[in-house]
Design an enzyme around this catalytic site. Structure first.
Site, PDB file in Angstrom:
ATOM      1  N   LYS A  26      10.218 -29.767 -24.887  1.00 41.87           N
ATOM      2  CA  LYS A  26      10.466 -29.606 -26.314  1.00 41.87           C
ATOM      3  C   LYS A  26       9.163 -29.250 -27.032  1.00 41.87           C
ATOM      4  CE  LYS A  26      14.721 -31.111 -25.734  1.00 41.87           C
ATOM      5  NZ  LYS A  26      15.887 -30.196 -25.828  1.00 41.87           N
ATOM      6  N   HIS A 136       0.650 -25.940 -14.534  1.00 48.31           N
ATOM      7  CA  HIS A 136       1.380 -25.509 -13.339  1.00 48.31           C
ATOM      8  C   HIS A 136       1.452 -23.993 -13.184  1.00 48.31           C
ATOM      9  CE1 HIS A 136       2.567 -29.548 -12.410  1.00 48.31           C
ATOM     10  NE2 HIS A 136       3.275 -29.695 -13.503  1.00 48.31           N
ATOM     11  N   ASP A 259       3.485 -37.526 -19.643  1.00 50.98           N
ATOM     12  CA  ASP A 259       4.590 -37.970 -18.796  1.00 50.98           C
ATOM     13  C   ASP A 259       4.175 -39.088 -17.850  1.00 50.98           C
ATOM     14  OD1 ASP A 259       2.959 -36.331 -17.363  1.00 50.98           O
ATOM     15  OD2 ASP A 259       4.513 -34.922 -16.730  1.00 50.98           O
TER      16      ASP A 259
END
Length: 567
Positions: A26, A136, A259
């Protein structure tokens, strides 16, 4: 706590993009963070800036031209066609081709590059870009919700000014994209503290330490589920201390992926907001130019809390702010407690089973103690802007359109020295022996790194890269790094050993050798060796030697008649 000059980068448009209603990522979390920072009246204490968005040319400092061109033109409607049915650039379901993906990526990359430049020019002690940290993204492929690797672009900007940069990653997931980019370099040390096992991206084994000149400059700290503030601190501080003592970094980039907080939807760690922010406080205390970046984080309200508190840590006012949230546009999101806090859960800490944490700490410290002293780099002043820009001259494109040949030559010049790396299996460098679990871990990391498998960040399950759809010209690699059909034929045509194929640029299928080009075009047209004469003769049967001689005599006679008429 000492006062620092803090530069804070924020683009109001960053929260307007969406990966999709049901997608875990988000972008709105950056806007909520900004609202909280503003509500706590931190903005007047910082230099608030809106960075220039990164251009396509700037992004190709790391990413390939064909990948950037793809991002610039892909839309949800054209994604299946441009990715060749999901086989290139956007593999799997983690990375949708949402509307405005290129603009969103340019905001993230532009902020990190501008932050790096401001730090290196001495205009700030700490630079913050919560829209960055997309660790990533690969050179020619999106991965793990990340399309452009702003971290690599920012570090490359730093390396123009300083000899060594330390990258620290406290995201729950391994920072594979950044590690891969600098895996063979001793100018950048990457230190990743991440959950390891059957967990995305499947890389980051403790024995993955770099290659060639970069051997030992990749540090991986694997963790298990449930790591708490105390256990995280017990390994973070000694490892960072040893790295700084050995590597002597000139600048530090800290990726603050949220996270790793307790209660994250995709993570499995158990850090509180204060435990997560302790990493920022500890690195800040080293008095080294510091860039703070965002990253993962999928429980939006906790992400906003953590990054707001860490902004206060950068300013050195974390002890002065009220834990009760002030009124803001998103106040109702933070119920029912409405406090600036993320509490730990009752998740069991598995890192103490069998003394795993202590063993990993001793192993990593031993690896670092074996490193040679900080590598020296011969530096020279790099022009901050081009001569044409300094003189106010227009760009090359202002003088007229560039034709196709100019584009090809520019493409060739840019990539002629950019050889594709050899796979890990072809390396002959010796590695220390380890137990069977370590070998399995290295095989897993190697399998992911070589592109044979992909793992979903949502499910942490492996899946095969789809094969190229029928009817597509499989010998064109187009820079995605995947091996497709007819590999042996394509390799032989390029004059390379089997499996070692040359890069291809955009949709250009031309060969630089004109003879090879003609042969390739004839082969694609389905012309057999005996039919070459027919093609060269416009499809007509080639004349025999006697007929050809007769035609030549007739031509000579005609010329003679013309000369006689002239007389």
């Amino acid at each position: 706590m000492a006062k620092r000059r803090v530069a804070y980068y924020y683009d109001p448009d960053v929260g307007s993009y969406t990966y999709g209603l049901t997608h875990a990522m988000k972008p709105q979390r950056m806007r909520i963070t900004h609202e909280l920072v503003s509500a706590y009246e931190m903005l007047p204490k910082m230099h608030v800036l809106r960075a220039k968005r990164a251009s396509a040319d700037t992004m190709t400092r790391f990413h390939t031209d064909e990948y950037i061109e793809f991002l610039a033109k892909v839309t949800p409607e054209s994604a299946r066609r441009l990715t060749y049915q999901g086989t290139r650039f956007l593999v799997g379901d983690d990375n949708p081709a949402f509307e405005g993906v290129f603009e969103f990526s340019s905001i993230s990359a532009g902020g990190s590059i501008a932050a790096a430049k401001r730090l290196m020019e001495g205009q700030a002690d700490i630079a913050i870009n919560w829209a960055g940290g997309l660790h990533h993204a690969k050179k020619r492929e999106a991965s793990g919700f990340c399309y452009i690797n702003d971290i690599v672009l920012g570090i490359l900007e730093m390396l123009r000014y300083v000899p060594r940069v330390l990258y620290i990653d406290i995201d729950c997931h391994h920072g594979d994209g950044v590690e891969e980019a600098f895996y063979t370099s001793d100018r950048v040390m990457t230190a990743s503290f991440h959950k390891f096992g059957e967990f995305f991206p499947g890389t980051g084994h403790i024995d993955d330490r770099g290659r060639g000149p970069g051997r030992g400059y990749a540090v991986n700290v694997p963790l298990r589920d449930g790591v708490t503030d105390e256990s995280y601190k017990s390994i973070f501080e000694p490892v960072i201390d040893k790295i700084i003592d050995v590597f002597r970094p000139s600048a530090i980039v800290l990726q603050c992926g949220a996270d790793s907080l307790s209660g994250d939807k995709l993570g499995g760690l158990n850090l509180t907001m204060h435990g997560h922010a302790h990493c920022v406080q500890y690195v800040r205390s080293k008095n080294i130019p510091l860039m703070l970046l965002g990253g993962g984080g999928y429980t939006v309200k906790n992400v906003a809390r953590a990054w707001t508190y860490e902004t206060a840590c950068a300013l050195g006012i974390e002890k002065d702010i009220d834990p009760n949230l002030p009124w803001n546009e998103y106040f109702e999101w933070f119920g029912p407690r409405y406090r600036l806090e993320v509490l730990e859960s009752n998740l069991e800490d598995l890192n103490f089973r069998g003394g795993t944490l202590d063993k990993n700490r001793e192993t990593i410290l031993q690896f670092l103690s074996e490193l040679r002293p900080a590598p020296s780099v011969q530096m020279q002043d790099v022009p901050r802007e081009g001569l044409g820009e300094q003189l106010g001259l227009p760009g090359v494109r202002a003088h007229g359109p560039i034709d196709d040949m100019d584009e090809r030559l520019a493409q060739h010049a840019r990539f002629v020295y950019d050889a594709q790396g050899h796979s890990d299996e072809s390396q002959t460098e010796s590695e220390p022996e380890s137990d069977s679990s370590s070998r399995r871990g290295r095989r897993t990391s190697r399998r992911i790194r070589n592109g044979k498998k992909r793992m979903s960040i949502v499910t942490s399950q492996y899946f095969d890269v789809p094969s190229t759809p029928p009817g597509h010209d499989e010998d064109d690699d187009e820079g995605c790094g995947h091996e497709h059909g007819h590999e042996a034929w394509a390799s032989a045509r390029a004059g390379l050993p089997s499996g070692k194929r040359k890069r291809r640029f955009f949709q250009n299928i031309a060969e630089w050798d004109p003879v090879k080009r003609v042969m390739t075009e004839r082969e694609r047209a389905g012309v057999r060796a005996g039919e070459v004469g027919y093609m060269a003769n416009g499809g007509r049967r080639r004349a025999s030697g006697r007929e050809k001689a007769s035609e030549d005599r007739e031509d000579f006679d005609i010329v003679a008649d013309v000369e006689e008429d002239d007389d």
